[in-house]
Write a protein that holds these residues in place. Structure first.
Motif, mmCIF file in Angstrom:
data_model
loop_
_atom_site.group_PDB
_atom_site.id
_atom_site.type_symbol
_atom_site.label_atom_id
_atom_site.label_comp_id
_atom_site.label_asym_id
_atom_site.label_seq_id
_atom_site.Cartn_x
_atom_site.Cartn_y
_atom_site.Cartn_z
ATOM 1 N N LEU A 49 0.837 -1.216 0.000
ATOM 2 C CA LEU A 49 0.000 0.000 0.000
ATOM 3 C C LEU A 49 0.863 1.254 0.000
ATOM 4 C CD1 LEU A 49 -2.752 -1.089 2.549
ATOM 5 C CD2 LEU A 49 -3.101 -0.606 0.106
ATOM 6 N N TYR A 50 1.899 1.262 0.841
ATOM 7 C CA TYR A 50 2.803 2.406 0.903
ATOM 8 C C TYR A 50 3.504 2.621 -0.444
ATOM 9 C CZ TYR A 50 6.823 5.295 1.922
ATOM 10 O OH TYR A 50 7.772 6.274 1.863
ATOM 11 N N SER A 51 3.996 1.536 -1.023
ATOM 12 C CA SER A 51 4.683 1.628 -2.319
ATOM 13 C C SER A 51 3.768 2.204 -3.384
ATOM 14 C CB SER A 51 5.177 0.252 -2.763
ATOM 15 O OG SER A 51 6.132 -0.238 -1.882
ATOM 16 N N THR A 52 2.542 1.738 -3.386
ATOM 17 C CA THR A 52 1.573 2.209 -4.371
ATOM 18 C C THR A 52 1.276 3.689 -4.176
ATOM 19 O OG1 THR A 52 0.616 0.002 -4.519
ATOM 20 C CG2 THR A 52 -0.739 1.820 -5.316
ATOM 21 N N ALA A 53 0.998 4.082 -2.936
ATOM 22 C CA ALA A 53 0.668 5.485 -2.660
ATOM 23 C C ALA A 53 1.851 6.405 -2.915
ATOM 24 C CB ALA A 53 0.189 5.635 -1.216
ATOM 25 N N SER A 54 3.051 5.998 -2.479
ATOM 26 C CA SER A 54 4.205 6.883 -2.623
ATOM 27 C C SER A 54 4.688 6.990 -4.064
ATOM 28 C CB SER A 54 5.344 6.422 -1.714
ATOM 29 O OG SER A 54 5.833 5.163 -2.126
ATOM 30 N N THR A 55 4.406 5.986 -4.862
ATOM 31 C CA THR A 55 4.866 6.001 -6.254
ATOM 32 C C THR A 55 3.825 6.557 -7.209
ATOM 33 O OG1 THR A 55 6.222 4.048 -5.798
ATOM 34 C CG2 THR A 55 5.841 4.587 -8.102
ATOM 35 N N PHE A 56 2.584 6.129 -7.043
ATOM 36 C CA PHE A 56 1.544 6.468 -8.020
ATOM 37 C C PHE A 56 0.510 7.449 -7.495
ATOM 38 C CE2 PHE A 56 2.850 2.006 -8.907
ATOM 39 C CZ PHE A 56 3.590 2.272 -10.039
ATOM 40 N N GLY A 57 0.676 7.896 -6.259
ATOM 41 C CA GLY A 57 -0.276 8.834 -5.691
ATOM 42 C C GLY A 57 -1.529 8.116 -5.220
ATOM 43 N N ALA A 121 13.161 8.661 -8.609
ATOM 44 C CA ALA A 121 14.304 9.574 -8.507
ATOM 45 C C ALA A 121 14.721 10.104 -9.873
ATOM 46 C CB ALA A 121 15.482 8.870 -7.836
ATOM 47 N N GLN A 122 14.547 9.288 -10.897
ATOM 48 C CA GLN A 122 14.912 9.685 -12.260
ATOM 49 C C GLN A 122 13.761 10.369 -12.995
ATOM 50 O OE1 GLN A 122 16.210 5.965 -13.978
ATOM 51 N NE2 GLN A 122 18.272 6.189 -13.137
ATOM 52 N N HIS A 123 12.618 10.517 -12.335
ATOM 53 C CA HIS A 123 11.417 11.107 -12.945
ATOM 54 C C HIS A 123 11.099 10.407 -14.262
ATOM 55 C CE1 HIS A 123 11.643 14.175 -9.881
ATOM 56 N NE2 HIS A 123 12.903 14.413 -10.219
ATOM 57 N N SER A 124 11.126 9.090 -14.212
ATOM 58 C CA SER A 124 10.911 8.281 -15.409
ATOM 59 C C SER A 124 9.479 8.408 -15.924
ATOM 60 C CB SER A 124 11.207 6.814 -15.110
ATOM 61 O OG SER A 124 10.859 6.011 -16.207
ATOM 62 N N SER A 130 0.178 3.385 -18.182
ATOM 63 C CA SER A 130 -0.860 2.615 -17.500
ATOM 64 C C SER A 130 -0.549 1.130 -17.420
ATOM 65 C CB SER A 130 -2.208 2.813 -18.195
ATOM 66 O OG SER A 130 -2.596 4.156 -18.113
ATOM 67 N N ALA A 131 -0.027 0.550 -18.491
ATOM 68 C CA ALA A 131 0.266 -0.883 -18.488
ATOM 69 C C ALA A 131 1.340 -1.213 -17.442
ATOM 70 C CB ALA A 131 0.717 -1.340 -19.872
ATOM 71 N N PHE A 132 2.351 -0.379 -17.339
ATOM 72 C CA PHE A 132 3.408 -0.591 -16.348
ATOM 73 C C PHE A 132 2.836 -0.490 -14.936
ATOM 74 C CE2 PHE A 132 6.680 1.125 -13.497
ATOM 75 C CZ PHE A 132 7.630 0.124 -13.582
#
Length: 166
Positions: A49-57, A121-124, A130-132
């Motif tokens: 959950l944390y990973s999802t929120a911190s990465t994808f909002g 960090a790289q603002h990739s 969406s698929a990723f």
């Protein structure tokens, strides 16, 4: 590659080492309580959950896909899980067969989280594809759900032994 590792915070290495120690312990026959297993499950779901929120909002689609992945893993477990590798001990704890699979799952979650940190960090631009996002969230949900599988097996044993399962 070397620059990537040099810019990795020290605490990431500490987490890697802790997961390695936990994984080695999981590879051997060991006794545990349902509470400890539930704690590990909750930690893995919390990390997802944390990973999802911190990465994808806080967008709804990543969380829905995370939940779908979790349900797929738990649903599969309920259908195909057998419990011979788990037995109840007189102490009330449960003995689990050793396996490297939990270590592999923990390391997969770790490296997915590491990859997401690097991409952030790289603002990739990959983080906006969406698929990723869908694949990562489904995968994190399924991997987190894996840890709930042993809880389900122990709850089944407890129910079969006549213990009350909440």
């Amino acid at each position: 590659m070397l620059q990537l590792l040099l810019h990795t915070p020290l605490w990431v290495g500490v987490i890697f080492l802790v997961l390695t120690v936990l994984g080695i312990k999981q590879s051997r026959v060991h006794a545990t309580s349902p509470g400890r297993l539930l704690t590990l499950s909750i930690l893995m779901v919390g990390l997802a959950l944390y990973s999802t929120a911190s990465t994808f909002g806080m967008a709804w689609l990543p969380f829905i896909l995370l939940a779908v992945g979790f349900v797929i893993a738990v649903g599969w477990a309920k259908q195909s899980l057998s419990t011979p590798q788990i037995r109840r001990l007189p102490s009330g704890e449960y003995q689990l067969a050793g396996s490297w699979l939990p270590y592999g799952v923990m390391m997969t979650i770790f490296f997915i989280k590491y990859l997401l940190g690097v991409l952030c960090a790289q603002h990739s631009p990959l983080l906006g594809v969406s698929a990723f996002v869908g694949v990562i969230c489904l995968l994190l949900g399924m991997l987190s759900g894996f840890f709930m599988v042993r809880n389900i097996a122990i709850w089944r044993l407890m129910r079969n032994d006549g213990h009350r399962v909440n």
